[in-house]
Scaffold this motif. Sequence first.
Motif, PDB file in Angstrom:
ATOM      1  N   LEU A 807       0.665  -1.077  -0.263  1.00  0.00           N
ATOM      2  CA  LEU A 807       0.145   0.105  -0.090  1.00  0.00           C
ATOM      3  C   LEU A 807       0.955   1.387  -0.145  1.00  0.00           C
ATOM      4  O   LEU A 807       0.966   2.222  -0.389  1.00  0.00           O
ATOM      5  CB  LEU A 807      -1.011   0.185   1.334  1.00  0.00           C
ATOM      6  CG  LEU A 807      -2.260   1.310   1.164  1.00  0.00           C
ATOM      7  CD1 LEU A 807      -3.055   1.098   0.074  1.00  0.00           C
ATOM      8  CD2 LEU A 807      -2.476   1.225   2.280  1.00  0.00           C
ATOM      9  N   GLN A 808       1.522   1.171   0.882  1.00  0.00           N
ATOM     10  CA  GLN A 808       2.478   2.352   0.696  1.00  0.00           C
ATOM     11  C   GLN A 808       3.468   2.699  -0.609  1.00  0.00           C
ATOM     12  O   GLN A 808       4.081   4.024  -0.858  1.00  0.00           O
ATOM     13  CB  GLN A 808       3.549   2.291   1.710  1.00  0.00           C
ATOM     14  CG  GLN A 808       3.256   2.154   3.237  1.00  0.00           C
ATOM     15  CD  GLN A 808       4.087   1.780   4.277  1.00  0.00           C
ATOM     16  OE1 GLN A 808       5.564   1.742   4.350  1.00  0.00           O
ATOM     17  NE2 GLN A 808       3.759   1.665   6.072  1.00  0.00           N
ATOM     18  N   GLU A 809       3.821   1.286  -0.941  1.00  0.00           N
ATOM     19  CA  GLU A 809       4.678   1.732  -2.488  1.00  0.00           C
ATOM     20  C   GLU A 809       3.675   2.799  -3.720  1.00  0.00           C
ATOM     21  O   GLU A 809       3.888   2.502  -4.227  1.00  0.00           O
ATOM     22  CB  GLU A 809       4.498   0.057  -2.870  1.00  0.00           C
ATOM     23  CG  GLU A 809       6.523   0.606  -3.755  1.00  0.00           C
ATOM     24  CD  GLU A 809       6.691  -1.111  -3.840  1.00  0.00           C
ATOM     25  OE1 GLU A 809       7.953  -0.887  -4.082  1.00  0.00           O
ATOM     26  OE2 GLU A 809       6.123  -2.016  -3.615  1.00  0.00           O
ATOM     27  N   LEU A 810       1.957   2.148  -3.948  1.00  0.00           N
ATOM     28  CA  LEU A 810       0.960   2.623  -4.278  1.00  0.00           C
ATOM     29  C   LEU A 810       0.966   4.047  -4.088  1.00  0.00           C
ATOM     30  O   LEU A 810       0.982   4.505  -5.170  1.00  0.00           O
ATOM     31  CB  LEU A 810      -0.638   2.163  -3.818  1.00  0.00           C
ATOM     32  CG  LEU A 810      -1.266   1.833  -4.606  1.00  0.00           C
ATOM     33  CD1 LEU A 810      -1.406   1.834  -6.812  1.00  0.00           C
ATOM     34  CD2 LEU A 810      -2.755   1.556  -4.320  1.00  0.00           C
ATOM     35  N   VAL A 811       1.547   4.184  -2.798  1.00  0.00           N
ATOM     36  CA  VAL A 811       0.287   5.426  -3.018  1.00  0.00           C
ATOM     37  C   VAL A 811       1.935   6.751  -3.383  1.00  0.00           C
ATOM     38  O   VAL A 811       1.958   7.656  -3.695  1.00  0.00           O
ATOM     39  CB  VAL A 811       0.410   5.604  -1.372  1.00  0.00           C
ATOM     40  CG1 VAL A 811       0.178   7.329  -0.884  1.00  0.00           C
ATOM     41  CG2 VAL A 811      -0.546   5.462  -0.471  1.00  0.00           C
ATOM     42  N   HIS A 812       3.610   5.984  -2.976  1.00  0.00           N
ATOM     43  CA  HIS A 812       4.015   6.929  -3.357  1.00  0.00           C
ATOM     44  C   HIS A 812       4.520   6.513  -4.820  1.00  0.00           C
ATOM     45  O   HIS A 812       4.771   7.186  -5.629  1.00  0.00           O
ATOM     46  CB  HIS A 812       4.996   6.220  -2.785  1.00  0.00           C
ATOM     47  CG  HIS A 812       6.971   6.589  -3.502  1.00  0.00           C
ATOM     48  ND1 HIS A 812       7.927   5.238  -3.639  1.00  0.00           N
ATOM     49  CD2 HIS A 812       7.010   7.498  -3.146  1.00  0.00           C
ATOM     50  CE1 HIS A 812       8.446   6.145  -4.132  1.00  0.00           C
ATOM     51  NE2 HIS A 812       9.063   7.901  -4.038  1.00  0.00           N
ATOM     52  N   SER A 813       4.181   5.725  -5.465  1.00  0.00           N
ATOM     53  CA  SER A 813       3.245   5.427  -6.788  1.00  0.00           C
ATOM     54  C   SER A 813       2.642   6.815  -7.823  1.00  0.00           C
ATOM     55  O   SER A 813       3.024   6.900  -8.706  1.00  0.00           O
ATOM     56  CB  SER A 813       4.104   4.097  -7.367  1.00  0.00           C
ATOM     57  OG  SER A 813       4.305   3.032  -7.117  1.00  0.00           O
ATOM     58  N   LEU A 814       1.714   6.589  -6.863  1.00  0.00           N
ATOM     59  CA  LEU A 814       0.756   7.845  -7.629  1.00  0.00           C
ATOM     60  C   LEU A 814       0.764   9.426  -7.078  1.00  0.00           C
ATOM     61  O   LEU A 814       0.838  10.031  -7.976  1.00  0.00           O
ATOM     62  CB  LEU A 814      -0.251   7.548  -6.493  1.00  0.00           C
ATOM     63  CG  LEU A 814      -1.176   5.939  -7.064  1.00  0.00           C
ATOM     64  CD1 LEU A 814      -2.462   5.496  -6.166  1.00  0.00           C
ATOM     65  CD2 LEU A 814      -1.708   5.786  -8.533  1.00  0.00           C
ATOM     66  N   SER A 815       1.914   9.391  -6.854  1.00  0.00           N
ATOM     67  CA  SER A 815       2.816  10.866  -6.817  1.00  0.00           C
ATOM     68  C   SER A 815       3.612  11.090  -7.974  1.00  0.00           C
ATOM     69  O   SER A 815       4.020  12.021  -8.711  1.00  0.00           O
ATOM     70  CB  SER A 815       3.555  10.690  -5.356  1.00  0.00           C
ATOM     71  OG  SER A 815       3.051  10.574  -3.992  1.00  0.00           O
ATOM     72  N   TYR A 816       4.204  10.071  -8.530  1.00  0.00           N
ATOM     73  CA  TYR A 816       5.329   9.860 -10.249  1.00  0.00           C
ATOM     74  C   TYR A 816       4.202   9.934 -11.338  1.00  0.00           C
ATOM     75  O   TYR A 816       4.446   9.830 -12.414  1.00  0.00           O
ATOM     76  CB  TYR A 816       6.087   8.952 -10.210  1.00  0.00           C
ATOM     77  CG  TYR A 816       7.141   8.932  -8.995  1.00  0.00           C
ATOM     78  CD1 TYR A 816       8.758   9.838  -9.899  1.00  0.00           C
ATOM     79  CD2 TYR A 816       7.154   8.801  -7.809  1.00  0.00           C
ATOM     80  CE1 TYR A 816       9.427   9.542  -9.350  1.00  0.00           C
ATOM     81  CE2 TYR A 816       7.932   8.976  -6.829  1.00  0.00           C
ATOM     82  CZ  TYR A 816       9.043   9.746  -7.211  1.00  0.00           C
ATOM     83  OH  TYR A 816       9.996   9.688  -6.931  1.00  0.00           O
ATOM     84  N   VAL A 817       2.461  10.116 -11.158  1.00  0.00           N
ATOM     85  CA  VAL A 817       1.618   9.740 -12.841  1.00  0.00           C
ATOM     86  C   VAL A 817       0.986  11.537 -13.157  1.00  0.00           C
ATOM     87  O   VAL A 817       0.058  11.296 -13.751  1.00  0.00           O
ATOM     88  CB  VAL A 817       1.193   8.708 -12.308  1.00  0.00           C
ATOM     89  CG1 VAL A 817       1.663   7.632 -11.967  1.00  0.00           C
ATOM     90  CG2 VAL A 817      -0.018   9.047 -11.176  1.00  0.00           C
ATOM     91  N   TYR A 818       1.945  12.206 -12.013  1.00  0.00           N
ATOM     92  CA  TYR A 818       1.093  13.423 -12.264  1.00  0.00           C
ATOM     93  C   TYR A 818       1.856  14.160 -13.455  1.00  0.00           C
ATOM     94  O   TYR A 818       2.670  14.526 -13.746  1.00  0.00           O
ATOM     95  CB  TYR A 818       1.852  14.691 -10.826  1.00  0.00           C
ATOM     96  CG  TYR A 818       1.078  15.967 -11.281  1.00  0.00           C
ATOM     97  CD1 TYR A 818      -0.579  15.625 -11.174  1.00  0.00           C
ATOM     98  CD2 TYR A 818       1.474  16.609 -11.172  1.00  0.00           C
ATOM     99  CE1 TYR A 818      -1.624  17.120 -10.842  1.00  0.00           C
ATOM    100  CE2 TYR A 818       0.656  18.066 -10.756  1.00  0.00           C
ATOM    101  CZ  TYR A 818      -0.305  18.182 -10.964  1.00  0.00           C
ATOM    102  OH  TYR A 818      -0.951  19.711 -10.703  1.00  0.00           O
ATOM    103  N   GLN A 819       0.851  14.361 -14.630  1.00  0.00           N
ATOM    104  CA  GLN A 819       0.971  14.623 -15.772  1.00  0.00           C
ATOM    105  C   GLN A 819       1.044  16.288 -16.713  1.00  0.00           C
ATOM    106  O   GLN A 819       1.847  15.786 -17.678  1.00  0.00           O
ATOM    107  CB  GLN A 819      -0.467  14.144 -16.634  1.00  0.00           C
ATOM    108  CG  GLN A 819      -0.653  12.838 -17.302  1.00  0.00           C
ATOM    109  CD  GLN A 819       0.786  11.940 -17.249  1.00  0.00           C
ATOM    110  OE1 GLN A 819       1.304  12.196 -18.610  1.00  0.00           O
ATOM    111  NE2 GLN A 819       0.379  10.835 -16.508  1.00  0.00           N
ATOM    112  N   ARG A 820       1.094  17.152 -15.393  1.00  0.00           N
ATOM    113  CA  ARG A 820       1.282  18.299 -15.450  1.00  0.00           C
ATOM    114  C   ARG A 820       3.001  19.008 -15.594  1.00  0.00           C
ATOM    115  O   ARG A 820       3.585  20.049 -15.302  1.00  0.00           O
ATOM    116  CB  ARG A 820       1.211  18.929 -14.757  1.00  0.00           C
ATOM    117  CG  ARG A 820      -0.889  18.853 -15.293  1.00  0.00           C
ATOM    118  CD  ARG A 820      -1.793  19.970 -13.360  1.00  0.00           C
ATOM    119  NE  ARG A 820      -1.112  20.960 -13.517  1.00  0.00           N
ATOM    120  CZ  ARG A 820      -1.937  22.581 -13.306  1.00  0.00           C
ATOM    121  NH1 ARG A 820      -2.740  22.555 -14.757  1.00  0.00           N
ATOM    122  NH2 ARG A 820      -1.184  23.738 -13.231  1.00  0.00           N
ATOM    123  N   SER A 821       3.707  18.169 -15.329  1.00  0.00           N
ATOM    124  CA  SER A 821       4.990  18.503 -14.776  1.00  0.00           C
ATOM    125  C   SER A 821       5.925  17.270 -14.406  1.00  0.00           C
ATOM    126  O   SER A 821       5.258  16.093 -14.568  1.00  0.00           O
ATOM    127  CB  SER A 821       4.677  18.785 -12.568  1.00  0.00           C
ATOM    128  OG  SER A 821       4.609  17.516 -11.911  1.00  0.00           O
TER     129      SER A 821
END
Length: 885
Positions: A807-821
């Motif tokens: 779960l912590q790895e999923l949350v961390h990964s979702l911080s890297y899929v932001y398409q604006r930056s």
Amino acid sequence: TLQFSFLREKISYRERNRDRFKFLGFLPSLLFCVSGPEMGSSDDGNGTEEALPPPPPVIPPDIVPIKAESEQAIEPVKKKPARLPMARRNLGTKGQKIPLLTNHFKVKVSNLQDQFFHYSVALFYEDGRPVDAKGVGRKVIDRLHETYKSDLGGKNFAYDGEKSLFTVGPLPGNKLEFTVVLDDVSSDRVNGSQSPNAEGDRKRLRRQFHSKTFKVEISFAAKIPMQAIASALRGQETENSQEALRVLDIILRQHASRQGCLLVRQSFFHNDPKNFVDVGQGVLGCRGFHSSFRTAQEGLSLNIGLIGPRFSLKQRGGGDDSEPVEMTVYDYFVNQRNINLQYSGDLPCINVGKPKRPTFFPVELCTLVSLQRYTKSLSTFQRSSLVEKSRQKPHERMQVLSSALKRSDYDAEPMLRTCGVSINSSFTQVEGRVLPAPKLKAGNGEDFFPRNGKWNFNNKKLAQPTKIDKWAVVNFNARCDIDNLVQTLIKCGEMKGILMKPPFEVFQEGGQFRRAPPVVRVEKMFDEIQSKLPGAPDFLLCLLPERKNCDLYGPWKKKNLSEFGIVTQCIAPQRVNDQYITNVLLKINAKLGGLNSFLAVERNSMIPVVSKSPTLILGMDVSHGSPGQSDIPSIAAVVSSRNWPSISRYRASVRTQSPKVEMIDSLFKPAGKDDEGIIRELLVDFFTSSAKRKPDQIIIFRDGVSESQFNQVLNIELDQIIEACKFLDDTWNPKFVVIIAQKNHHTKFFQQSTPDNVPPGTIIDNKICHPKNNDFYLCAHAGMIGTTRPTHYHVLLDEVGFSADDLQELVHSLSYVYQRSTTAISVVAPICYAHLAAAQVGQFMKFEDSSETSSSHGGLSSAGVPPVPQLPRLKENVSNSMFFC
């Protein structure tokens, strides 16, 4: 009787008597209350009673009476047990360990065997009127304690400033009454004084220092065992444990008040010029600190955090500078009041009146009361200045925090000593873990390996670039070289894989419209666009004269998205270079359906748990109007993932709701209405975009709620989502995960051996986290300026059964899929997208005519209040896009 005579020819005797017995058993009072000649009334005008109706016929022996429904045993409706936040299953283990310090200070409580006694406080003026003036209560109670200390058994108080007072052990009686005289009820925070030289001013001065008499009633309310604190530290939170901790926080507030601080909940601001910073336009910012007790795995701790000037104060000379036409304020005071003004003739005046009835005073006749809250919205300039002057490097922040704790001098607080509370002055040591950054994919299958939370597209193409054939440029008086801008955009786009043809047209706003209202300017521009373009463009690039808070933004977005279904990108170019243009292209590509980058584990379906079964990810947020705008509807936005097994594509659904309401009430609406709710819309989109598969798992990220609202999210909002699922398929039972993301807290982390910020990917789930519940802190991003603020994640529900690491790895990964930056962001992308969608669509309301956006039924609601204005629906082609990027 009439009813059964009517039915006699239509039903059998058995059926007739069955209905009769049901009727008699269910409504016996009706048979004995109905009057009239049909029922055989015997009223002869002498007041005699009515005759009773005839008795029912004799029941034949072959008839078995049927018991009336009301007489049958009714099983009580079982109330569904409320969901509660889940307990932590285990701790995470992945990542490189790193020793850290945090601004939590260990607390010991040695007097747990005693009890807090809670008393209600009522204050009255001498004539019996209740006291409603702010700030008076503390002065009255302090004077009461000084005057009647022996009558109160020598007890110390913890007073909340309003209606609650706490002691350790009981007072001499359950109901006590006192008379208190205050010599001065003016503010304690007056900087100096001015000698008035007019009669009216002398009257005001006498009134300011006039003594007043108060009546105080203190009544016993409840006992709170201090042992409840120990229960909370074991994870057994009860109402008593929450109240006991609240008493300790009230003691901190009282202590700060006696030091002359301005109190804003648990944040305290000293009246010290060193803490003030000028943010411009007559407003000062004030640095302060937050102080509160927290339960944690290692025991009780005191969390002390700095409050930058996100909080503001009025400054001398910052009032309204308009003057009456008939006579200047200067002339009025000099000639009419015979007051000699020395220096304020050319200075702005202070307006102490109301908006429609201003009252002006020269500055030199006013005494400034310090630490007055400035509650209006800050301008763009003020906000920028505020952010700039709030920054502190980690080592600087640690020094200031240590000074704040020392200055607070909690060891001298009598109530804390009575409670046996002692506070360690050292930062708490915790163990963090640094998670490795996920590998990303760019165009042509190339890999990204982010370093320090960053990556770039130098010599790389976007993962899924779009093609732009029909587009145009619209210029609302922006001062830039448009030809150079367009050429750079096309050149950079080609390098990133976006094929852009030259724009069809560059539309320049006519000079005659530049002073027109924003809505009119947009309408006139669209008239010209429609007259020249052969059809709807794929995309419109809009150049605005201002970078932020431009009045054209809302009307322009509404016109494009809800009326024409055109994707648009607004920019206010100042310095046009490759980096700036690349950032613009990232937004344009995402809005038009492209993908800039994505996780490598998405391509090979290796995301733990999520890739194994269809999974929907939701991000939920509510944005509210600015302070003081109580009539502006709140905007609720929910974004959802699409194209499973991808977790990088999203769409949004947005609704209005009552002002300042945080809980979303439009997640599900019953069938038959025009709007069936947000969730049904998003579930249908997931189904159609994911090969007609329903999600077996739904992961919900919720932003913007406090700990006191967790149960509402778990039981009110989640129930709506479940109803929406059942509405589509009554046999469908997806598993849910509910996670709260909090940024509004005061916990910071510091490296022991270096003044640098903690590295991106730092996660903490021990020592200072909740003693029982499942929570953790994550610093996913690189803090380049100031001190990194971690996001505090609370896992309230996990029916899927994630391990802590997964779960912590999923949350961390979702911080890297932001398409604006091209950087990791501080909170998961779905929440950022929900915030963007709410903010952007909320601009639609800024210049709306209320008659256009009101509810369909119009007028007042059943509660007698105006209905909440409804947002215009977006066109389908843009509603399914990432228009909010």
